[in-house]
Design an enzyme around this catalytic site. Sequence first.
Site, PDB file in Angstrom:
ATOM      1  N   GLY A 140      43.070  23.490 -44.380  1.00  0.00           N
ATOM      2  CA  GLY A 140      42.438  22.306 -43.794  1.00  0.00           C
ATOM      3  C   GLY A 140      41.774  21.520 -44.907  1.00  0.00           C
ATOM      4  N   ALA A 141      42.075  20.223 -44.992  1.00  0.00           N
ATOM      5  CA  ALA A 141      41.643  19.427 -46.144  1.00  0.00           C
ATOM      6  C   ALA A 141      40.141  19.525 -46.435  1.00  0.00           C
ATOM      7  CB  ALA A 141      42.078  17.977 -45.948  1.00  0.00           C
ATOM      8  N   ASP A 158      45.231  12.562 -36.007  1.00  0.00           N
ATOM      9  CA  ASP A 158      45.732  12.643 -37.374  1.00  0.00           C
ATOM     10  C   ASP A 158      45.694  11.278 -38.029  1.00  0.00           C
ATOM     11  OD1 ASP A 158      47.102  15.001 -35.834  1.00  0.00           O
ATOM     12  OD2 ASP A 158      47.082  15.506 -37.966  1.00  0.00           O
ATOM     13  N   LYS A 197      48.506  15.471 -32.382  1.00  0.00           N
ATOM     14  CA  LYS A 197      49.436  16.569 -32.084  1.00  0.00           C
ATOM     15  C   LYS A 197      50.282  16.267 -30.848  1.00  0.00           C
ATOM     16  CE  LYS A 197      49.297  19.536 -34.111  1.00  0.00           C
ATOM     17  NZ  LYS A 197      50.017  19.644 -35.378  1.00  0.00           N
TER      18      LYS A 197
END
Lengths: 345, 345
Positions: free
Chosen positions: A48-49, A237, A248
Site C-alpha cells: 500500500g503506497a 482509486d 474497485k
Amino acid sequence: MFRTIEWMDDANNVRLVDQTKLPLKTEHLIISSHKRMAQAIKTMEIRGAPAIGAAAGMGMALAALESGASTKNELLEFLEHAADTLNTRPTAVNLTWATTRMLNVARAAEGDPNKIVQLLISEAKEIAEEDVRMCRDIGENALRYIKPDFTIQTICNAGSLATVHLGTVGAVVRVAHERYSGRIRVYAAETRPRQQGAKLTVFEMMEDNIDTTLITDGMIGTVFKEGRVDCCVVGADRILRTGHVTNKIGTYTMAITAKYHDIPFYVAAPMSTIDWDTDPENLVIEERNPDEIRVINGTPITVPTAKVYNPAFDTTPPELVTAIITDKGVVELPDEDKMRGLRDC
Amino acid sequence: MFRTIEWMDDANNVRLVDQTKLPLKTEHLIISSHKRMAQAIKTMEIRGAPAIGAAAGMGMALAALESGASTKNELLEFLEHAADTLNTRPTAVNLTWATTRMLNVARAAEGDPNKIVQLLISEAKEIAEEDVRMCRDIGENALRYIKPDFTIQTICNAGSLATVHLGTVGAVVRVAHERYSGRIRVYAAETRPRQQGAKLTVFEMMEDNIDTTLITDGMIGTVFKEGRVDCCVVGADRILRTGHVTNKIGTYTMAITAKYHDIPFYVAAPMSTIDWDTDPENLVIEERNPDEIRVINGTPITVPTAKVYNPAFDTTPPELVTAIITDKGVVELPDEDKMRGLRDC
C-alpha cells in the site's frame, strides 16, 4: 487501535503486521535493521503506497541507528547506501519520496551524528503521522453524515492496511466508532475476485472490535431492501474533476442498487486521489489475469479454460454519488464547478 | 447436445454425468443395475428434482431387466423391492413419484414379462422425454424475445444439470442457439456463495460449444453499461401469483441493475414453479451455513470466526420483471390478473 506500521520508542525498532499471513494469522514482525525492512517491502510483508512510504522512512531511521558513524559525512554515506537498499520496488513513488525526504533532513542537519540520528527518527515518525492525520481529517469530515448507531456498507478494503493507520473508508468508520462510543457497525462486501473485503476489511474491523458482517457482492440488494445499512462508504482509486469515481469493480453496481433504495452513497478519499486532467471518456480500465476469477487459493472454481472478463475497476457517475468526502472538505452532489470550488477554497 | 442422464438403447443401460466430479472432470457413469442407480442418487452423482425422477424411472427399468422373472408376479415382486432400494432420499418427491408411476405401468400391463420389461423401458424414457419437452416449450416460448446474435446474462445454474436435458434458462439459451445456428452468447455470473454459475453453467455451456464468458457478481453493472449483453434470463425457485420471483441470491441486485440500464429482465420457469397461495409478505427466505461464504474449497477466505449474513434467495418484485416465460406461455409486466389469465387459459 490497529496500526499497520509503528515506530517503537522503547526499543528503537519497528513493529508491523505481516500482510502475507493475513487474514488467517496475525503476526507482527519486529524489524531492527534497514536491510530487513528492505526485504519486508520487497516481499510485500508491508504494502500500500502510504504504508510503504512510512516503512521506507523508518528504514532510513533504522539505518541511521545502525551506522555507528562518528561524523556527519560517515552517516550520510551510510544513509545513501541504505536508500539504495530500501528502493526495492521501482514503481512505488512513495518509496523514493520518503528516502529522499529523509536524506534531505540528514544533509540539512547540523551538529553531532547522534543528534542527527534523533532528528531522523522524528522525521520518520512525522511521515507516518502525516498519513494518520490525513486519514483522520477524512474521518472527521465524514461525521456530518455518519450518525450514532449507523451501519455502514463497504466494498473492497480502503482501510488501515494500505495506510499507516485508520485508512480512508477505515477512518470514516473508526472516527465515528470512537466518537460514538462504539455505536457503529459495518457490512463488508466480499469483493470478488480478490476478496479484499473478506480478507482485509473483516480482519481489520474485527481487530478494532467493530461489529462487522461479511456478505457476498450479490447480497447488497437484499441488505439494502431489508434496511440493514444506513449508507454506503466506498474508497476511490481515482476521482475525476467531473465527480466520476473509479474504484474497485462492484462499486458501480452497489451505487445503482443504493440509489434504487434511496440509501446515501459516499466516497471517501484524500485530495491527492483527484485527477484534474483526465476526461471521463478517456478513462481506461485495466483488465486483469483471468485466473483471479477462475482460481481461488490455488484451486480452480470453474473449467480451467473458461473465458473470463475481468475488469479491475469500474466508474460510478456523479449522479449516483451523494457526497465526496476528502481530507480538505466535502462536495455534495458533485459536479465540475463544485470540485474546483473545493480545490481552490 | 449435453444430456445429464440418458437411456442407451444399444446396451440397455444408463449413461449419466457424474456431478460430484464437475466442473474439473467430466466423467460419465454407465449404470446397469438398479442398486448402482440407487447409490448414484444417494451420493448425488445425479441431483436436481427432475433429473432424479428420470434416474428413478430408469432405475426401475434396469430392475425389470435384471429380474429374470418368468411371470408377471415375480416381476412385480422384484420391482417393489427395487422401488424401496431406489427411494434413498426421503424428501425427493420426484423419486417416489417416478417409482410409483413405473410400478403402476407394470401392474396394469398384460402379457409375458419380457413385453412388460419393454413397456417399462419405454415408460422410463417417456418420463425423461416429458421433462425435455417441458424445457423445450420454455425455450420455444422465449424465442419471441431472444433474437439472433443476442448475448444473454445468466445467474446461478438453471441448466441441464438439474433436469434431464436443456434446463429452464438452459433451454432458452439452447433452443435459440440451435434455431439461430449458434449465434447466441452467454455471460454467466459466478453466483457466490456456492458459485453454481462458475461451476455448472460455464461447464455445461462449454460442453455445448456455446460461447460463454464468466464474470463475478459485482461486474454486472459494467457489463450492462458497456452493452455486452442484450437481456437477462434467470430461473426461479418460486414465482408468486403477484409476479414476485424468488430465485438465487443476487437475482434482485441484477434486476435493479438491469432496470437502470433498460436491459430486459426475463424469468424462465415451468408452470409448476408458480405458488398460487403464498402472499409476498409471508415469504420466508432460508439462511444458510456461514461457512458457505467463509470457506471455498476447504480453505477459509476470511477470519474463520467472521460474522456472516447468508440468505440463500432473494425476491424480485414484478415491476423489475419484463416477462415470465413458462412452458405454457408468457406473462409480460406480470401482475395477479395476468398470472391467473395464464393459468386459466
